[in-house]
Design a protein around this motif. Structure first.
Motif, short mmCIF file in Angstrom:
data_model
loop_
_atom_site.label_atom_id
_atom_site.label_comp_id
_atom_site.label_asym_id
_atom_site.label_seq_id
_atom_site.Cartn_x
_atom_site.Cartn_y
_atom_site.Cartn_z
N GLU A 16 -5.72 -2.67 5.76
CA GLU A 16 -4.97 -1.83 4.83
C GLU A 16 -5.90 -1.10 3.88
O GLU A 16 -5.72 0.08 3.60
N PHE A 17 -6.91 -1.81 3.39
CA PHE A 17 -7.88 -1.17 2.50
C PHE A 17 -8.63 -0.06 3.24
O PHE A 17 -8.83 1.03 2.70
N ALA A 18 -9.02 -0.34 4.48
CA ALA A 18 -9.73 0.67 5.27
C ALA A 18 -8.85 1.90 5.48
O ALA A 18 -9.34 3.03 5.40
N MET A 19 -7.56 1.70 5.72
CA MET A 19 -6.66 2.84 5.92
C MET A 19 -6.53 3.65 4.63
O MET A 19 -6.61 4.88 4.64
N LEU A 20 -6.36 2.96 3.51
CA LEU A 20 -6.25 3.67 2.24
C LEU A 20 -7.53 4.43 1.93
O LEU A 20 -7.49 5.59 1.51
N HIS A 21 -8.67 3.82 2.18
CA HIS A 21 -9.97 4.48 1.96
C HIS A 21 -10.11 5.70 2.87
O HIS A 21 -10.56 6.77 2.44
N TRP A 22 -9.71 5.55 4.12
CA TRP A 22 -9.76 6.65 5.10
C TRP A 22 -8.94 7.83 4.63
O TRP A 22 -9.41 8.98 4.60
N LYS A 91 4.02 -1.78 1.72
CA LYS A 91 4.63 -2.98 1.13
C LYS A 91 3.72 -3.61 0.09
O LYS A 91 4.19 -4.03 -0.97
N ASN A 92 2.42 -3.67 0.37
CA ASN A 92 1.49 -4.25 -0.59
C ASN A 92 1.36 -3.41 -1.86
O ASN A 92 1.29 -3.95 -2.96
N LEU A 93 1.31 -2.10 -1.70
CA LEU A 93 1.23 -1.24 -2.87
C LEU A 93 2.49 -1.38 -3.72
O LEU A 93 2.40 -1.45 -4.96
#
Length: 133
Positions: A16-22, A91-93
């Motif tokens: 999820e972090f990698a997707m947000l960073h991307w 969901k996490n955000l």
């Protein structure tokens, strides 16, 4: 991850972090967005262009994921993976920031077949550490 100098997202799974960073990096560099894969990796007889796109989009994502994990990932960014990670990120955000603030930094799509993008102005994105040290 910090939002508005006040809200911190303390826990986010590596995918999820990698997707947000991307998505943040894409937006920061004024790119239109990322078109979601149309097929799953196990699709029978995919069109050559779809199979090629899976390879391209996987290579893009893996750059961010491997940088974070400091390892070589064995994954394919297909339709199922993309939607799953995007859904878990949302969901996490929402859980950590609340619905209203999470909606302001959501990954959005204007219409079907259009690219997904991080709904934040490029000038409001600051990527502090790119994990390259």
């Amino acid at each position: 991850i910090q939002v508005n100098d006040k809200f911190k997202i303390a826990e986010l799974a590596p995918r999820e972090f990698a997707m947000l960073h991307w998505f943040a990096d894409y937006r920061k560099n004024h790119n239109a967005g990322i078109i979601a894969p149309r097929i799953d990796a196990n699709s029978k007889k995919p069109k050559e262009e779809d199979a090629s796109y899976l390879q391209d989009i996987t290579a893009q994502f893996v750059n961010y994921y491997d940088e974070l994990k400091n390892a070589n990932a064995d994954l394919v960014v297909d339709k199922k993976f993309f939607e799953s990670v995007k859904s878990h990120l949302k969901k996490n955000l929402e859980a950590q920031l609340g619905l209203e603030l999470a909606a302001k930094i959501a990954i959005k799509q204007d219409k079907r077949e259009q690219p997904f993008y991080l709904d934040v102005q490029p000038e409001n994105i600051e990527i502090i550490d790119s994990f390259k040290n």
